[in-house]
Scaffold this active site. Sequence first.
Site, PDB file in Angstrom:
ATOM      1  N   ASP A  74     -34.611 -32.673   6.988  1.00 30.16           N
ATOM      2  CA  ASP A  74     -34.332 -31.690   5.928  1.00 30.16           C
ATOM      3  C   ASP A  74     -34.742 -32.243   4.567  1.00 30.16           C
ATOM      4  O   ASP A  74     -35.015 -33.436   4.414  1.00 30.16           O
ATOM      5  CB  ASP A  74     -32.852 -31.291   5.917  1.00 30.16           C
ATOM      6  N   GLU A 129     -29.057 -33.954   6.365  1.00 34.46           N
ATOM      7  CA  GLU A 129     -28.658 -35.217   5.741  1.00 34.46           C
ATOM      8  C   GLU A 129     -28.365 -35.031   4.266  1.00 34.46           C
ATOM      9  O   GLU A 129     -27.578 -35.763   3.690  1.00 34.46           O
ATOM     10  CB  GLU A 129     -29.764 -36.265   5.914  1.00 34.46           C
TER      11      GLU A 129
HETATM   12 ZN   LIG Z   1     -33.297 -39.089   2.446  1.00 41.59          ZN
END
Ligand SMILES: [Zn+2]
Length: 359
Positions: A74, A129
Amino acid sequence: MPDTSLDLTLDAATLTARLVDFPSVSGTEKPLADAIETALRALPHLTVDRYGNNVIARTDLGRAERVILAGHIDTVPIADNLPSRLDDDGVLWGCGTCDMKSGVAVQLRIAATVPAPNRDLTFVFYDNEEVEAERNGLRHVAEARPEWLQGDFAVLLEPSDGEVEGGCQGTLRMLLKTTGERAHSARGWMGSNAIHAAAPILARLASYEPRRPVIDGLEYREGLNAVRIGGGVAGNVIPDECVVTVNFRYAPDRTEEEAIAHVHEVFADCGVTEFVVDDHSGGALPGLSHPAAAAFIEAVGGTPRPKYGWTDVSRFSALGIPAVNYGPGNPHLAHKRDERVETAKILAGEERLRNWLTA
Ligand SMILES: [Zn+2]
């Protein structure tokens, strides 16, 4: 219909551009996870598993050691910085170039081009994340399928400017409350002022001397700071409560329990009436003395540095796996509108990892 295939015969720099032009802001990773899964399933030397939008692939050659190469797929929200653009100096611009599609491209290239590595490999591509920890894909895999994450050593390809960054510091946020007694401020002597009662906390913070411990040859720098203060009822009332929020960034030789105990100890005689843990993520030991880590550092060269910020290496550490950050991006360029990466660093990172895994 748009082309959603990933060609893993492209070099890592060109593949980075392809991944960047495949937007995957946190929560929208599915198309990219699908493309990664499809590309990896075409490689006969890998076993591929999927959990949500997390894709895990591994070799199973019965080698003495297993190494994990991990990266999140992401990005932070796009800031008018897509599609990617390659300039004449070999710098690739765009959202995710640095953090961390350049690292993901290196992972994919190693997966595609090293069918018989000298250590068994596990490739982890995970989602979410860049958002709150509850959504983190690596966390979900660790909880639901811990056996997929078994290994002797992990390399996270987060931006580290092509240098090895070992371990990471822990971060603890605590609320320190003081209490008093409300009264009309015209007759202040009838109450007791909770804001004034916080003065010893601030004095202790101002005189606090943080440690700089050396662990595995790396010097960490701790810090204990007030990050917020709140108190007060009205302009004519002696306040009966004050809260000082402190953030303790601590070296990874302290456990989470020891970090909390340390904060209690520092402010033991400062009139705090209540300590509350507000947020806490433990650190990770660098583990550079582990044979697999030592061999890695020798192979890729350079001088390892400590990581002051928190990263997912601590999740591997919690599973008992030493882990380092080693990615081509410059961490200072992550999350910026003018995010970019030097393509030469991507190719160098790919080359060094390949050498290490085929030597
Ligand atoms: Zn990162």
